[in-house]
Structure formats: C-alpha cells, structure tokens
Scaffold this motif. Structure first.
Motif, mmCIF file in Angstrom:
data_model
loop_
_atom_site.group_PDB
_atom_site.id
_atom_site.type_symbol
_atom_site.label_atom_id
_atom_site.label_comp_id
_atom_site.label_asym_id
_atom_site.label_seq_id
_atom_site.Cartn_x
_atom_site.Cartn_y
_atom_site.Cartn_z
ATOM 1 N N PHE A 72 0.808 -1.228 0.000
ATOM 2 C CA PHE A 72 0.000 0.000 0.000
ATOM 3 C C PHE A 72 0.842 1.279 0.000
ATOM 4 O O PHE A 72 0.341 2.347 0.368
ATOM 5 N N ARG A 75 2.747 4.660 -4.063
ATOM 6 C CA ARG A 75 2.007 5.794 -4.616
ATOM 7 C C ARG A 75 2.759 7.094 -4.358
ATOM 8 O O ARG A 75 3.613 7.154 -3.480
ATOM 9 N N THR A 278 0.066 -4.851 -9.972
ATOM 10 C CA THR A 278 0.249 -4.239 -8.654
ATOM 11 C C THR A 278 1.024 -2.938 -8.752
ATOM 12 O O THR A 278 1.418 -2.505 -9.836
ATOM 13 N N CYS A 279 1.215 -2.296 -7.597
ATOM 14 C CA CYS A 279 2.108 -1.147 -7.475
ATOM 15 C C CYS A 279 3.335 -1.607 -6.679
ATOM 16 O O CYS A 279 3.329 -2.687 -6.087
ATOM 17 N N CYS A 282 3.491 -3.801 -3.321
ATOM 18 C CA CYS A 282 2.155 -4.077 -2.781
ATOM 19 C C CYS A 282 1.692 -5.510 -3.042
ATOM 20 O O CYS A 282 1.476 -5.908 -4.190
ATOM 21 N N PHE A 284 -1.143 -6.629 -2.117
ATOM 22 C CA PHE A 284 -2.597 -6.643 -2.302
ATOM 23 C C PHE A 284 -2.931 -6.804 -3.796
ATOM 24 O O PHE A 284 -3.896 -7.482 -4.151
ATOM 25 N N CYS A 286 -4.180 -5.086 -6.517
ATOM 26 C CA CYS A 286 -5.588 -4.940 -6.928
ATOM 27 C C CYS A 286 -5.731 -4.477 -8.376
ATOM 28 O O CYS A 286 -6.838 -4.252 -8.841
ATOM 29 N N CYS A 471 -1.804 4.101 0.301
ATOM 30 C CA CYS A 471 -2.944 3.908 -0.593
ATOM 31 C C CYS A 471 -4.252 3.857 0.205
ATOM 32 O O CYS A 471 -4.328 3.236 1.268
ATOM 33 N N PHE A 473 -6.736 2.154 -0.443
ATOM 34 C CA PHE A 473 -7.279 0.784 -0.410
ATOM 35 C C PHE A 473 -6.645 -0.065 0.692
ATOM 36 O O PHE A 473 -6.891 -1.257 0.794
HETATM 37 S S1 SF4 Z 1 -3.893 -1.565 -3.094
HETATM 38 FE FE1 SF4 Z 1 -3.899 -1.542 -5.334
HETATM 39 S S2 SF4 Z 1 -3.754 0.660 -5.902
HETATM 40 FE FE2 SF4 Z 1 -3.174 0.458 -3.733
HETATM 41 S S3 SF4 Z 1 -0.944 0.292 -3.761
HETATM 42 FE FE3 SF4 Z 1 -1.780 -1.819 -3.749
HETATM 43 S S4 SF4 Z 1 -1.929 -2.414 -5.925
HETATM 44 FE FE4 SF4 Z 1 -1.655 -0.187 -5.843
#
Ligand code: SF4
Length: 564
Positions: A72, A75, A278-279, A282, A284, A286, A471, A473
């Motif tokens: 997360f 960004r 992904t980023c 991360c 997650f 998404c 992030c 999210f």
């Molecule tokens: S949750 Fe999604 S948008 Fe947020 S940093 Fe992780 S991959 Fe990127």
C-alpha cells in the motif's frame, strides 16, 4: 512523527537551473506527499496565478512510507493549481514511480517557469539534466515510454509524462507513469503541457534514514494472504452492489442504475483479466491488466470509475468497449472519469448515447482540440455544458465520480465540501455507506444526521494517508492504531495534521474567490444546508466557508501576486 527526508529541488524550466533548499520544518509539520506539497504551494504560488501561466508551479512529493517495503505504499503525490477546478489540488498515482523518485534523495521537486521547447527533465541522485525533445512533440504515451527505453535505458516506471492532450492543454489531461498509472484528476497534464515539459524521469540509489515500525510487515503479510474480493476484481468489485443500491450514475446522470450492468461489472472485467497487477511493493495487487483476444485490445483496467464514466453513464453494456476507451485515455493522456463524463455529456446532447465508437472519436478530437467540437469538449463538462445544453454535472469544475450522492448522502456531502471538487477519494466516505467487507461498519446511507463531522474526519484521515503516502485501499488493513504506530504519532495528532492540510487548501482557494457557494451539488439532499453549517463549525471556519485569517484577503500570508 516520522517524515520524508531530503531537500526540495527547485527547477527553473526557463533558465534551466536548479537550486536545493532545506525544508525540514515543512517535512516535520506535514510528513510528506500532499501535506508538504500543499504547504509549499501555499507559501510559494501566488494566490491569483493563472493555472496555465508560467507563474504556476508543480510539486511532486513522496512520504516516509516510500522508504519501507510495505504493501500500500507504491504511490506518490502531485500538486498544483488546477486548470479544471481553478483551485489548488493534489493528484495521486500508483505504480512504481514513487520508489524511483525516493532514490533521487529529494523529498520534493518543484517545477517553475516555462521552457521554450519541449523538454525532458531527468532528475537523478547525482544531478539534473535538461534535454530538448522536439521530436517527442505530439507523441502518445507509449511512444514516450519507448523513447525512454531506447535512448536512456529507462523503464516506464521511471517516467512521468504527458500525451498529446496535455500538450494541447485539455483541462482534464493527466500525467502517466508506467504507461497506465495516472495522476488522473484535476488536469495536472495540462499544467505540465503549459510548461512545455513532456517527460520527467527519476533515477537514483539514495537511501533515507527512516525506520518503519514492524507493524508494516504484519500489514504486508495480511495483504498477501487475504482473500479480499479486490484482489480479483479491483475497484470494479463494487459495480453490481452500487447498481443494486442505486448509486451507479447512468445515462449521463439521469438514472441511478443500469440494466446492462452485467456486461461491464466486476465479473465481466475479471473475465478479461489475464495476470496480476500491482504497485511497488504491494502484495494486495488490486490492479487489472486485461486483454480481449477477439478485438486485440489490451489495457490496465477499467477501474470502477471508468466503468461508470464510459459504461453506465454512456449506456454502454460491453466491457470490451470500455476497455477500448480506457486504453485510448491512457494513450492520449486524459483522466478516464472526466473524459468519460464529458463524452457522455456530448452524446447526451446529441441524443446518441450507447455509441462507444462515436464517444472515442469525440475524445480524439478533444485531445487534439480538433474543430469546434474538439475544442469545446477539451474544456470539460463545467465549461462545455451551457453550449451543449445539458446539465452541469460537476462540483468546482471537476466531473463527478460514481458512488452517487443522491443515494449515498454522506458521500454526496463530501463531493460538495471537497476542495478538489466531485472526487470520491477526497474523503472516501462511500465505504462507510456501503461497505463490501465489514457490513457492521455501515452507517445508514440515507440522510445527513451526524455525518458532517464524520465527513470532516474522513477528509482529515485521507489527507494523512496522502501525506504518508499510503494507498486508500489499505482501509481494511490499516487501522487507526496501526497508522499511528507506523507514523510514530498519536492518531488524533495525525488527524490534526490532516486538518491543517485541508485548511491550507481551503484558504488558498478562498483567496481565489471560493466560498460556500462553491460547496454546491447539482441535486438536493434533505438537510444539506444544515449539514454544511455543521461541517464548517466542525472545522472552525466561517459560515460562508472561509477560513478565518488564512483565507481572508487582508491577512498577510503566502506568495506575492503574480503581477508583482
Ligand atoms: S492496493 Fe492496489 S492501488 Fe493500492 S498500492 Fe496496492 S496495488 Fe496499488
């Protein structure tokens, strides 16, 4: 509170000179990202600046969490005075740029002045290089990426660039990184275009002296092992639910649910997903790399908001058509939400919705300001609506995101109070009104009783995340306690930091003439005026929406006038 480290790099694009300045006091007060960028803009950009004039400045900034290996945190933030809203605004992009930016050793970068030829600005840990790039004039985003790879051996994740839309000062032009991740909202691409900056690159191995709490490892592990629906369907996982509760803008905002939702919803998008996305760092993951074998279209997304703007709002029920629009937006360099809403307004005025090919053709014209129609649509909904003869679906000039406030009334209030206009991420109030995961968190979506202070707190919370930078999210993993622990601060003190960021934005915009009249919606919500009073009271602002002192014209703060 931990904070980003390093100096501010100030880049004079006209003189092609740079200076470094110590900003430790600002970093200590605002942590990084949006907070630091907003404070710098408040102190250094004239309140009466022309957003597309040479006096406007752009701030890029990361936060302390970009020095971690935590989920997360992939960004970063960009801030300037927006040509779309006319107020100071921040935009936030995912991807991998933030890590490469951090590697340069700068906490923030300021761009000022204007170049007389298209320019690439290379920011490295051992200096800055200015490169004239006349051959890139008019290049679409993938061509810029190819150029960076071929001529500089730099991958797309080192780049922030604009497409033709930014060069042509389309008011909703965005800045792309990794080809598909966008500083999407509020027209940052047009600001770079006005400065003749085609591409920025960031590269270096600098390391910061920031230690991150081990709680970050726990969050990372939970993100990796979670079976959260967003890991399969990303933001589109909310589509069917939004439709069911009548919060999905449809037919250019004239309806709240769409019969054709099945063709564009989370399942439809997932059926086109061909790998994980992904980023940086991360787990997650998404993001939604999608491909349609039959048509050959390949893109990343569409996200839920794009599904709304290019799908339901245009009466388009085929996910492949939305993917084509998404791919075109990224290539030309425009925000998918503002662009989709603008094309929806145009086709509504022509009584020709459900015509995705014509919508894409209109977007191409807008990106190049081709002909009268292209020139008009390049201005966005707010400025084009009177001529098109349709309702102006915007707040402070920014086109609406989904999560419709006529159903989700607290989200509606937050669209109005947001300093950057009708954006869903300014407060992200919508999950409280229809949580997908933890239904216990839900507040009644109807009515505004008691919601004004909650909206203010949600705005403050998001301003902290944008300064950290984390992030949005992360919300099902990053509890208030964990956020406090990560940033080494009491959570209530962090909310005070967030409140200061929101207040600085408001005060800057007050100085540009914004007041209560701008905190307005194109629809009624029962109890709206009383809730607005309550919101201003919670913030300690005047009942006309002006910040006492900082926002008042006779208080001596900020930069000099652009005419001085
Ligand atoms: S949750 Fe999604 S948008 Fe947020 S940093 Fe992780 S991959 Fe990127």
């Amino acid at each position: 509170m931990i904070h980003a480290t390093g100096p501010l790099l100030s880049v004079d694009l006209g003189a092609r000179e740079t200076t470094e300045e110590d900003i430790d006091d600002v970093l200590g007060e605002f942590a990084g990202g949006r907070g630091v960028a907003t404070k710098l803009a408040f102190d250094r950009v004239p309140f009466d600046v022309d957003p597309l004039g040479p006096e406007n400045r752009v701030y890029l900034a990361t936060g302390p969490l970009q020095h971690s290996q935590m989920s997360f945190t992939g960004r970063m933030n960009m801030t300037s005075v927006s040509p779309l809203t006319d107020g100071v605004a921040s935009s936030n992009a995912g991807g991998f740029l933030s890590r490469n930016f951090t590697g340069t050793g700068y906490a923030a970068v300021e761009l000022r002045g204007v170049s007389d030829v298209p320019l690439a600005v290379h920011v490295r840990d051992d200096g800055v290089e200015f490169e004239e790039v006349p051959d890139l004039a008019g290049a679409e985003v993938p061509a810029v990426t190819e150029w960076a790879e071929d001529t500089h051996d730099l991958e797309a994740e080192h780049l922030a660039c604009i497409g033709p839309a930014g060069e042509n000062l389309v008011r909703y032009a965005c800045v792309l990184t990794s080809e598909t991740r966008a500083f999407g909202r509020t027209g940052m691409g047009a600001v770079l275009g006005s400065k003749n900056v085609k591409v920025l690159t960031f590269d270096g191995d600098s390391e910061a002296d920031v230690e991150i709490d081990p709680i970050g490892t726990e969050i990372h592990r939970e993100a990796a092992t979670s079976d959260h629906v967003m890991k399969r369907q990303g933001t589109t996982s909310v589509t069917e639910y939004a439709n069911e509760v009548e919060a999905l803008p449809t037919d250019y905002f004239s309806a709240l649910s769409f019969d054709g939702v099945e063709g564009i919803g989370g399942d439809a998008v997932e059926s086109k997903k061909y790998k994980k996305g992904t980023c940086s760092q991360c787990a997650f993951a998404c993001k939604l790399p999608t491909r349609d074998e039959e048509s050959g279209v390949e893109t990343e997304g569409p996200e839920f908001e794009t599904v709304m703007a290019w799908g339901s709002n245009q009466l388009v029920d085929d996910v492949v058509e939305v993917m084509k629009a998404n791919e075109l937006c990224d290539r030309l360099g425009v925000d998918t939400i503002s662009a989709g809403d603008t094309m929806a307004a145009y086709l509504k005025s022509e009584d020709d919705l459900a015509n995705p090919e014509r919508a894409r053709e209109a977007l191409r014209k807008a990106a190049y300001r081709e002909g009268e129609v292209g020139d008009l649509l390049a201005e966005g909904v707010h400025r084009a609506a009177p001529e098109l003869g349709v309702e102006d679906w915007s707040v402070k000039g920014l086109e609406f995101a989904a999560h419709d406030g006529r159903t989700l009334n607290g989200q509606g209030l937050s669209f109005a109070t947001s300093n950057r206009g009708a954006d869903h991420m300014y407060a992200s109030f919508y999950p409280k009104e229809y949580p997908l995961v933890d239904k216990e968190q839900a507040v009644d979506k109807r009515g505004l009783d008691g919601k004004a202070p909650m909206v203010a707190a949600a705005e403050n919370h998001n301003a902290v995340l944008d300064s950290a930078v984390a992030c949005k999210f992360s919300r099902d993993f990053m509890t208030e306690e964990r956020l406090g622990s990560l940033l080494e601060a009491d959570y209530d003190d962090l909310l005070e930091v967030g409140a200061r960021v929101v207040e600085l934005e408001r005060a800057f915009n007050n100085r540009r003439g914004f007041d209560r009249a701008d905190d307005a919606l194109p629809y009624d919500i029962e109890g709206f005026d009383a809730a607005l009073d309550e919101y201003y009271e919670a913030r300690g602002w005047r009942e006309d929406g002006v910040v006492p002192g900082l926002g008042e014209a006779d208080t001596d703060v900020g930069a000099a006038s652009a005419d001085d």
